[in-house]
Design a protein around this motif. Structure first.
Motif, PDB file in Angstrom:
ATOM      1  N   ILE A   3      16.064   3.255   2.836  1.00  0.00           N
ATOM      2  CA  ILE A   3      15.556   3.889   1.330  1.00  0.00           C
ATOM      3  C   ILE A   3      14.304   4.979   2.232  1.00  0.00           C
ATOM      4  CG2 ILE A   3      13.906   3.097  -0.364  1.00  0.00           C
ATOM      5  CD1 ILE A   3      15.929   0.513  -0.192  1.00  0.00           C
ATOM      6  N   ASP A  58      -4.114  -8.559   6.506  1.00  0.00           N
ATOM      7  CA  ASP A  58      -3.156  -8.270   7.783  1.00  0.00           C
ATOM      8  C   ASP A  58      -2.463  -9.516   7.995  1.00  0.00           C
ATOM      9  OD1 ASP A  58      -2.181  -7.999  10.171  1.00  0.00           O
ATOM     10  OD2 ASP A  58      -4.074  -6.887  11.044  1.00  0.00           O
ATOM     11  N   VAL A  59      -1.153  -9.402   7.779  1.00  0.00           N
ATOM     12  CA  VAL A  59      -0.235 -10.609   8.012  1.00  0.00           C
ATOM     13  C   VAL A  59      -0.258 -11.025   9.261  1.00  0.00           C
ATOM     14  CG1 VAL A  59       1.289  -9.988   5.884  1.00  0.00           C
ATOM     15  CG2 VAL A  59       1.863  -9.259   8.208  1.00  0.00           C
ATOM     16  N   TYR A  94      13.929  -5.161  15.802  1.00  0.00           N
ATOM     17  CA  TYR A  94      13.642  -4.994  14.448  1.00  0.00           C
ATOM     18  C   TYR A  94      14.862  -6.063  13.945  1.00  0.00           C
ATOM     19  CZ  TYR A  94      13.843  -3.207   9.723  1.00  0.00           C
ATOM     20  OH  TYR A  94      13.838  -3.020   8.305  1.00  0.00           O
ATOM     21  N   THR A 101      10.965   6.075   2.496  1.00  0.00           N
ATOM     22  CA  THR A 101       9.775   5.789   2.512  1.00  0.00           C
ATOM     23  C   THR A 101       8.825   6.464   3.349  1.00  0.00           C
ATOM     24  OG1 THR A 101       9.987   3.839   3.778  1.00  0.00           O
ATOM     25  CG2 THR A 101      10.736   3.453   1.439  1.00  0.00           C
ATOM     26  N   ILE A 116       8.315   0.853  -0.108  1.00  0.00           N
ATOM     27  CA  ILE A 116       9.005  -0.284  -1.061  1.00  0.00           C
ATOM     28  C   ILE A 116       7.840  -1.002  -1.654  1.00  0.00           C
ATOM     29  CG2 ILE A 116      10.693  -2.077  -0.980  1.00  0.00           C
ATOM     30  CD1 ILE A 116      12.270  -0.617   1.160  1.00  0.00           C
ATOM     31  N   ARG A 166      -3.347  -3.809   4.542  1.00  0.00           N
ATOM     32  CA  ARG A 166      -4.578  -3.572   5.199  1.00  0.00           C
ATOM     33  C   ARG A 166      -5.392  -2.240   4.495  1.00  0.00           C
ATOM     34  NH1 ARG A 166      -1.883  -2.740  10.699  1.00  0.00           N
ATOM     35  NH2 ARG A 166      -0.588  -1.489   9.270  1.00  0.00           N
ATOM     36  N   SER A 167      -4.546  -1.308   3.863  1.00  0.00           N
ATOM     37  CA  SER A 167      -5.014  -0.102   3.551  1.00  0.00           C
ATOM     38  C   SER A 167      -5.613  -0.267   2.009  1.00  0.00           C
ATOM     39  CB  SER A 167      -4.250   1.117   3.539  1.00  0.00           C
ATOM     40  OG  SER A 167      -3.430   1.113   4.418  1.00  0.00           O
ATOM     41  N   ASN A 184       7.043  -8.554   1.957  1.00  0.00           N
ATOM     42  CA  ASN A 184       7.572  -7.151   2.125  1.00  0.00           C
ATOM     43  C   ASN A 184       7.031  -6.359   3.285  1.00  0.00           C
ATOM     44  OD1 ASN A 184       8.728  -4.338   1.201  1.00  0.00           O
ATOM     45  ND2 ASN A 184       6.382  -3.924   1.170  1.00  0.00           N
ATOM     46  N   SER A 199       0.812  -1.204   0.012  1.00  0.00           N
ATOM     47  CA  SER A 199       0.071   0.065  -0.249  1.00  0.00           C
ATOM     48  C   SER A 199       0.817   1.439   0.050  1.00  0.00           C
ATOM     49  CB  SER A 199      -1.085   0.146   1.253  1.00  0.00           C
ATOM     50  OG  SER A 199      -0.252   0.004   2.465  1.00  0.00           O
ATOM     51  N   LYS A 207      14.487  -9.367  11.657  1.00  0.00           N
ATOM     52  CA  LYS A 207      15.345  -9.683  10.273  1.00  0.00           C
ATOM     53  C   LYS A 207      16.326 -10.523  10.337  1.00  0.00           C
ATOM     54  CE  LYS A 207      12.823  -6.202   8.251  1.00  0.00           C
ATOM     55  NZ  LYS A 207      11.795  -6.553   6.939  1.00  0.00           N
TER      56      LYS A 207
HETATM   57  N1  LIG Z   1      12.820   1.888   4.142  1.00  0.00           N
HETATM   58  C1  LIG Z   1      14.052   1.427   4.490  1.00  0.00           C
HETATM   59  O1  LIG Z   1      15.205   1.979   4.679  1.00  0.00           O
HETATM   60  C2  LIG Z   1      13.986  -0.188   4.554  1.00  0.00           C
HETATM   61  C3  LIG Z   1      15.437  -0.815   4.676  1.00  0.00           C
HETATM   62  C4  LIG Z   1      15.495  -2.060   4.721  1.00  0.00           C
HETATM   63  C5  LIG Z   1      14.411  -2.975   4.963  1.00  0.00           C
HETATM   64  N2  LIG Z   1      13.078  -2.277   4.745  1.00  0.00           N
HETATM   65  C6  LIG Z   1      12.026  -3.288   4.962  1.00  0.00           C
HETATM   66  O2  LIG Z   1      11.094  -3.058   3.760  1.00  0.00           O
HETATM   67  C7  LIG Z   1       9.851  -3.271   4.028  1.00  0.00           C
HETATM   68  C8  LIG Z   1       8.889  -2.116   3.508  1.00  0.00           C
HETATM   69  O3  LIG Z   1       9.428  -1.007   4.299  1.00  0.00           O
HETATM   70  P1  LIG Z   1       8.975   0.502   3.967  1.00  0.00           P
HETATM   71  O4  LIG Z   1       9.870   1.525   4.432  1.00  0.00           O
HETATM   72  O5  LIG Z   1       8.501   0.678   2.517  1.00  0.00           O
HETATM   73  O6  LIG Z   1       7.793   0.495   4.895  1.00  0.00           O
HETATM   74  P2  LIG Z   1       6.504   1.317   4.950  1.00  0.00           P
HETATM   75  O7  LIG Z   1       6.666   2.908   4.139  1.00  0.00           O
HETATM   76  O8  LIG Z   1       6.166   1.887   6.423  1.00  0.00           O
HETATM   77  O9  LIG Z   1       5.146   0.427   4.384  1.00  0.00           O
HETATM   78  C9  LIG Z   1       5.001  -0.572   5.266  1.00  0.00           C
HETATM   79  C10 LIG Z   1       4.097  -1.548   4.401  1.00  0.00           C
HETATM   80  O10 LIG Z   1       3.682  -2.647   5.067  1.00  0.00           O
HETATM   81  C11 LIG Z   1       2.500  -2.934   5.515  1.00  0.00           C
HETATM   82  N3  LIG Z   1       2.234  -3.552   6.849  1.00  0.00           N
HETATM   83  C12 LIG Z   1       2.519  -2.996   7.984  1.00  0.00           C
HETATM   84  N4  LIG Z   1       1.868  -3.770   8.802  1.00  0.00           N
HETATM   85  C13 LIG Z   1       1.054  -4.661   8.009  1.00  0.00           C
HETATM   86  C14 LIG Z   1       0.209  -5.828   8.583  1.00  0.00           C
HETATM   87  N5  LIG Z   1       0.064  -6.092   9.756  1.00  0.00           N
HETATM   88  N6  LIG Z   1      -0.258  -6.464   7.733  1.00  0.00           N
HETATM   89  C15 LIG Z   1       0.033  -6.377   6.214  1.00  0.00           C
HETATM   90  N7  LIG Z   1       0.723  -5.160   5.679  1.00  0.00           N
HETATM   91  C16 LIG Z   1       1.486  -4.596   6.811  1.00  0.00           C
HETATM   92  C17 LIG Z   1       1.812  -1.280   5.047  1.00  0.00           C
HETATM   93  O11 LIG Z   1       0.594  -1.456   4.797  1.00  0.00           O
HETATM   94  P3  LIG Z   1      -0.833  -1.211   5.451  1.00  0.00           P
HETATM   95  O12 LIG Z   1      -0.518  -0.457   6.660  1.00  0.00           O
HETATM   96  O13 LIG Z   1      -1.878  -0.626   4.380  1.00  0.00           O
HETATM   97  O14 LIG Z   1      -1.085  -2.606   6.010  1.00  0.00           O
HETATM   98  C18 LIG Z   1       2.670  -1.032   4.182  1.00  0.00           C
HETATM   99  O15 LIG Z   1       2.387  -1.134   2.832  1.00  0.00           O
HETATM  100  C19 LIG Z   1       9.908  -3.658   5.504  1.00  0.00           C
HETATM  101  O16 LIG Z   1       9.953  -5.151   5.479  1.00  0.00           O
HETATM  102  C20 LIG Z   1      11.142  -3.037   5.997  1.00  0.00           C
HETATM  103  O17 LIG Z   1      11.468  -3.665   7.397  1.00  0.00           O
HETATM  104  C21 LIG Z   1      12.993  -1.006   4.692  1.00  0.00           C
END
Ligand SMILES: NC(=O)c1ccc[n+]([C@@H]2O[C@H](COP(=O)([O-])OP(=O)(O)OC[C@H]3O[C@@H](n4cnc5c(N)ncnc54)[C@H](OP(=O)(O)O)[C@@H]3O)[C@@H](O)[C@H]2O)c1
Length: 253
Positions: free
Chosen positions: A191, A66-67, A158, A193, A21, A41-42, A93, A18, A162
């Motif tokens: 990244i 919702d995972v 965290y 986000t 990444i 979820r959104s 993801n 939603s 991971k």
């Molecule tokens: N950004 C970085 O710097 C970075 C670096 C390394 C790894 N990562 C990993 O990359 C992934 C995405 O990160 P991001 O930065 O893009 O995060 P983000 O912008 O916070 O987005 C998180 C996504 O996960 C979903 N989510 C959260 N809780 C959920 C649940 N209970 N059920 C289903 N979906 C759920 C959210 O959707 P809803 O809220 O709509 O459910 C949203 O689409 C994560 O696993 C993060 O740990 C990110």
């Protein structure tokens, strides 16, 4: 022997699609020819994503998930296989990333992080694996992090979640690779986000991050998409149980 990077017409799931990444990975997979089931979820954001993908000439469908809910994972993954006829690629993801100093961590915070980042990923792998083993083909890509192999302050929960993803990725590779199902993890650096914007928009935090990335820049969703598409394609057929770091060299030092 020309490697085959094509994922044309493959059926792919992206969780946490939603925003951030996952949103970009879904667009990248669709642009590369996959039909993408986008989950989070959104629902409103997923509907916007589906519309954007179809306007760009791709195919996608939205599913609320919702995972943290194992029954829902099984039912939604089954629905995708029914809707599209099979399941080739799953990108796990969905994840939470908010940090907290170890001495402040509450039981609720710990459980929430593990439920989404580790338990959610495992049961999505299991639901995908059950379908893929029956087909004798599948590619699972778990989104881990650079801090699955090194520590970071405020990362007790965290980093543990991971690191757990890396370990379950190895075990599932041992169990499934001889039956046509490859499973790997990708480990991005920072990244920008919605999940990291607040931290990365602080010049002090951003400078600290940049100082630790030999490549001299933070990552982009395109950087992660390159790794994911490689791991989703036949070009990576002998690659399984590994972590592909997309970290600009953060963990090389
Ligand atoms: N950004 C970085 O710097 C970075 C670096 C390394 C790894 N990562 C990993 O990359 C992934 C995405 O990160 P991001 O930065 O893009 O995060 P983000 O912008 O916070 O987005 C998180 C996504 O996960 C979903 N989510 C959260 N809780 C959920 C649940 N209970 N059920 C289903 N979906 C759920 C959210 O959707 P809803 O809220 O709509 O459910 C949203 O689409 C994560 O696993 C993060 O740990 C990110």
């Amino acid at each position: 022997m020309q490697p085959n990077f094509s994922i044309q017409d493959k059926i792919a799931i992206v969780t946490g699609a939603s925003k951030g990444i996952g949103y970009g990975l879904a667009q990248a997979l669709a642009a590369a020819g996959a039909k993408v089931a986008v989950m989070a979820r959104s629902k409103a954001s997923l509907d916007r994503l589906v519309e954007e993908i179809s306007r760009a000439g791709g195919q996608a469908k939205a599913y609320e998930l919702d995972v943290r809910n194992v029954e829902q994972i099984r039912s939604v993954f089954g629905q995708v296989a029914e809707d599209f006829g099979r399941l080739d690629i799953v990108v796990n993801n969905a994840g939470l990333g908010e940090g907290m100093l170890a001495e402040d961590i509450t039981e609720d915070y710990w459980d929430e992080m593990m439920d989404v980042n580790l338990k959610g990923v495992f049961f999505c792998c299991q639901a995908a694996g059950r379908l893929m083993l029956e087909q004798g083909y599948g590619k699972i890509i778990n989104v881990s992090s650079q801090v699955s192999v090194v520590g970071i302050t405020e990362g007790a929960a965290y980093c543990a979640s991971k690191g757990g993803i890396n370990q379950l990725t190895k075990v599932l590779a041992l169990e499934w690779s001889s039956r046509g199902v490859n499973i790997n993890a990708v480990g991005p650096t920072f990244i920008h986000t919605p999940g990291t914007a607040e931290r990365l928009d602080s010049p002090e935090f951003r400078d600290g991050v940049l100082a630790r990335i030999p490549a001299g820049r933070i990552g982009t969703i395109g950087d992660v998409a390159g790794a994911v598409i490689y791991l989703a394609s036949p070009a990576s057929d002998l690659v399984t149980g590994t972590l592909l770091l997309v970290d600009g060299g953060w963990t090389a030092q």
